[in-house]
Design a protein around this motif. Sequence first.
Motif, mmCIF file in Angstrom:
data_model
loop_
_atom_site.group_PDB
_atom_site.id
_atom_site.type_symbol
_atom_site.label_atom_id
_atom_site.label_comp_id
_atom_site.label_asym_id
_atom_site.label_seq_id
_atom_site.Cartn_x
_atom_site.Cartn_y
_atom_site.Cartn_z
ATOM 1 N N THR A 290 0.836 -1.206 0.000
ATOM 2 C CA THR A 290 0.000 0.000 0.000
ATOM 3 C C THR A 290 0.870 1.255 0.000
ATOM 4 O O THR A 290 0.596 2.216 -0.717
ATOM 5 C CB THR A 290 -0.898 0.020 1.244
ATOM 6 O OG1 THR A 290 -0.147 -0.496 2.344
ATOM 7 C CG2 THR A 290 -2.124 -0.837 1.064
ATOM 8 N N THR A 291 1.947 1.226 0.780
ATOM 9 C CA THR A 291 2.851 2.371 0.845
ATOM 10 C C THR A 291 3.566 2.560 -0.487
ATOM 11 O O THR A 291 3.749 3.693 -0.948
ATOM 12 C CB THR A 291 3.897 2.151 1.959
ATOM 13 O OG1 THR A 291 3.230 1.606 3.088
ATOM 14 C CG2 THR A 291 4.578 3.436 2.336
ATOM 15 N N GLN A 292 3.945 1.443 -1.111
ATOM 16 C CA GLN A 292 4.631 1.520 -2.407
ATOM 17 C C GLN A 292 3.790 2.285 -3.416
ATOM 18 O O GLN A 292 4.290 3.152 -4.129
ATOM 19 C CB GLN A 292 4.875 0.113 -2.960
ATOM 20 C CG GLN A 292 5.905 -0.683 -2.199
ATOM 21 C CD GLN A 292 6.210 -2.004 -2.894
ATOM 22 O OE1 GLN A 292 6.042 -2.131 -4.090
ATOM 23 N NE2 GLN A 292 6.660 -2.977 -2.122
ATOM 24 N N THR B 59 -2.975 -7.568 3.713
ATOM 25 C CA THR B 59 -2.960 -6.770 4.937
ATOM 26 C C THR B 59 -4.334 -6.145 5.168
ATOM 27 O O THR B 59 -5.181 -6.124 4.281
ATOM 28 C CB THR B 59 -1.910 -5.661 4.833
ATOM 29 O OG1 THR B 59 -2.102 -4.970 3.600
ATOM 30 C CG2 THR B 59 -0.512 -6.222 4.881
ATOM 31 N N GLY B 60 -4.513 -5.629 6.357
ATOM 32 C CA GLY B 60 -5.741 -4.902 6.661
ATOM 33 C C GLY B 60 -6.861 -5.774 7.185
ATOM 34 O O GLY B 60 -8.015 -5.383 7.164
ATOM 35 N N GLY B 87 2.473 -7.917 3.458
ATOM 36 C CA GLY B 87 1.428 -8.577 2.691
ATOM 37 C C GLY B 87 0.965 -7.716 1.538
ATOM 38 O O GLY B 87 1.174 -6.507 1.537
ATOM 39 N N PRO B 88 0.344 -8.360 0.551
ATOM 40 C CA PRO B 88 -0.173 -7.601 -0.593
ATOM 41 C C PRO B 88 -1.497 -6.928 -0.237
ATOM 42 O O PRO B 88 -2.021 -7.101 0.868
ATOM 43 C CB PRO B 88 -0.386 -8.675 -1.656
ATOM 44 C CG PRO B 88 -0.676 -9.909 -0.881
ATOM 45 C CD PRO B 88 0.086 -9.786 0.415
ATOM 46 N N GLY B 96 0.656 -10.221 -5.814
ATOM 47 C CA GLY B 96 1.376 -9.594 -4.706
ATOM 48 C C GLY B 96 2.127 -10.604 -3.859
ATOM 49 O O GLY B 96 3.256 -10.374 -3.458
ATOM 50 N N GLN B 97 1.483 -11.756 -3.589
ATOM 51 C CA GLN B 97 2.177 -12.785 -2.810
ATOM 52 C C GLN B 97 3.367 -13.338 -3.593
ATOM 53 O O GLN B 97 4.439 -13.575 -3.027
ATOM 54 C CB GLN B 97 1.206 -13.920 -2.442
ATOM 55 C CG GLN B 97 0.229 -13.532 -1.334
ATOM 56 C CD GLN B 97 -0.298 -14.742 -0.582
ATOM 57 O OE1 GLN B 97 -0.645 -15.753 -1.173
ATOM 58 N NE2 GLN B 97 -0.363 -14.638 0.731
#
Lengths: 352, 358
Positions: A290-292, B59-60, B87-88, B96-97
């Motif tokens: 998310t930061t990326q 995430t989240g 995490g993605p 993402g993984q």
Amino acid sequence: MRDRVLRWRTELLLAAILLGVVAVNVSLSPFYLRTGNFVNMFQLSIEKAIVAVIMTLVIINGEIDLSVASVMGFSAAVVAALHEGGSVPFAVAVVVALLAGAGAGLLHGLFVARMGLPSLVVTIAGLIGFRGAARVLVGDRSIGDFPEWFDRLGQDPLVGRFSLAFIIFVVGIVAAGVVLQRTAFGRSVYVIGNNAEVARYSGISVARVKLALLTTSGFVAGLAGVLFAARLGSVRGNLAEGFELDIITMVLLGGVSIFGGSGTLVGVALSILIILNLRSGLGLANIQATTQTGIIGALLIASVLVPNLVDRLGSWRRRSGPAVMPPPASSDTGAGEVRPVVTDPNRTAHRG
Amino acid sequence: MKTRLSLLAGVISLALLAAACGGGSEEPTETTSQAGAAEGVVTLQGGKEFKSILLPKFTGVAVFDQANQGAQEAARELGVDAAQFLGPTADNSVAGQIEIVTNAATQGVNAVMISNNAGDQIEPAVKSAVDAGVKVVSWDSPIPSGEGESLFVAQVDFDETGTVMADMALEILGADGGRFAILSASPDAANQNAWIAAMKEALKDPKYSKLELVDTVYGNDESEKSYNEALALVDKHADLKLIMAPTTVGIAAAAKAMQDEKLCDKVKVSGLGLPDEMKAYTQNGCAPQFALWSFTDLGYLTFYAAYGVATDQIKAEEGAKFKAGRMGDYTVEKDPTRDNGLRILMGPFTKYDKDNVG
């Protein structure tokens, strides 16, 4: 020399940013400089990079194709659905999927070129429609178990350390560069992007160029979708969802004007390298996905704003001081690229 | 706690060097308060070099944060670096993984602990990580083929999960039974798919004959999509009586959807949920009962297992035994739900209803 620097200003700026990113990465992570990392870097975003090449031509032409990610998903879904149906050989399924991508592009092209609708509207319709088609074809499942050769083609190197997708990208960007800078077609892409009316009066077949570009865009998106399916080894209805913005980011960061008429593939190649290196560095520095995204967004905003601010400041200074305008560049300074006649002096300010 | 310094020259097979409670102390200690450590159980020696990544599905989500807290607690006890929690995003989970595992291979970390949300698609990345010397331990959701992973830390027995869900459906719907549907996470989540398969298997038992499973839909563990899928289920199946969601995101979204649409009297919600998130829905009857296990414990146990495997103190083979700190002894066993996987079974379930939801 002076105007050579000026005319490649964007590309020089991008090269400087790239060097900065590389320098930071080297200092951040001892793993960054491994050869394997450069291979991985490309492999993880290669489908976007392939589509960014054709997107560059579409945007220089003054159009945009927002449907690419959906067409990627659609073509992959066609492969998956035909494979699951089991009635055709897999190679045939791949060919059908590529044709489906080209067909999608042709459809958009006809609406834009023949009916004169804005590509923004047409391809948003395509974005929704082809995503829907992909979801219908695959349903809520995940279709996989493709033939071994297909998975290997997507996941393993083909020549040396390079995958098929990487080779396609390199061949594609070189070919597109030659077409754009060395052919009459390429010249007309710029001219139309600058001013379609002028292009029409100078005898360029505007509709044909737009049709060709959007059809190619659909075909390339279809190809990228099939390559993505091979790399993942399975297909879901949401494959490549949201990629269109990443792809357009690559193009705009490369200094291509969203208004059309200017930009180079050199710039886009640099911007792809910047984004890939940035992502790789951030990934190796263990920064959350998310930061990326946020950091890349900030970079895009900065890269669009800074040159414009410099231009504004420059023109403000010119008005209040002695004129320091460089002589207008002639269109063949040996830089190896054609700059079309610019009809609107303010347009040049949009380069970068 | 009586500790005494000793070198235990006689014991060659096992170095009993549990980090003293409070962590960090590298003094070899022998705990004698343990009621006779079982034969062949490895007590892990802390303080070794251990770089690791804890990779959730995305995430989240609260449960993954809890798992991370458990893993950090284990890291403190063992006196080693905490795992990087990476995490993605939910909408880019598969690619993402793959990206994170690929980067982990480049970094040459000692271990990646993955809750696999990418089905078999994660395999090539896992293989290249293993080739680079990375140990891969899965938790929460395994690699279906077992390819590349050292072992899987299973929260519960997957077949048992199926039975537990079938039982809850039976209790909620009563003897008359009725139609129900499943709202799952994503179609590539190995744990979800295994649970659903196990539930379908369990439903073959005559005692569940009145329960009719009419549909399975996927909300991808995104609240909004899960919410809409739940409402779509009600629209699609006129006499639907229950939505079974074996995912904490899905169950909360479905319960909220039923509550918002005032459907709670007609359609109940059950499945696997977090007590904190489900409390209100359980008390107002929208979700009369649900089940879960401790994700904190799961993260804690996973970190112990990954550390043990990566430092060669636990052999990833059937019958290996080790002590996971406060959670006690565990054995590596064959995973009955996968052809060639090994697992450590954590357990147990907790069933929640309005009496114990808090």
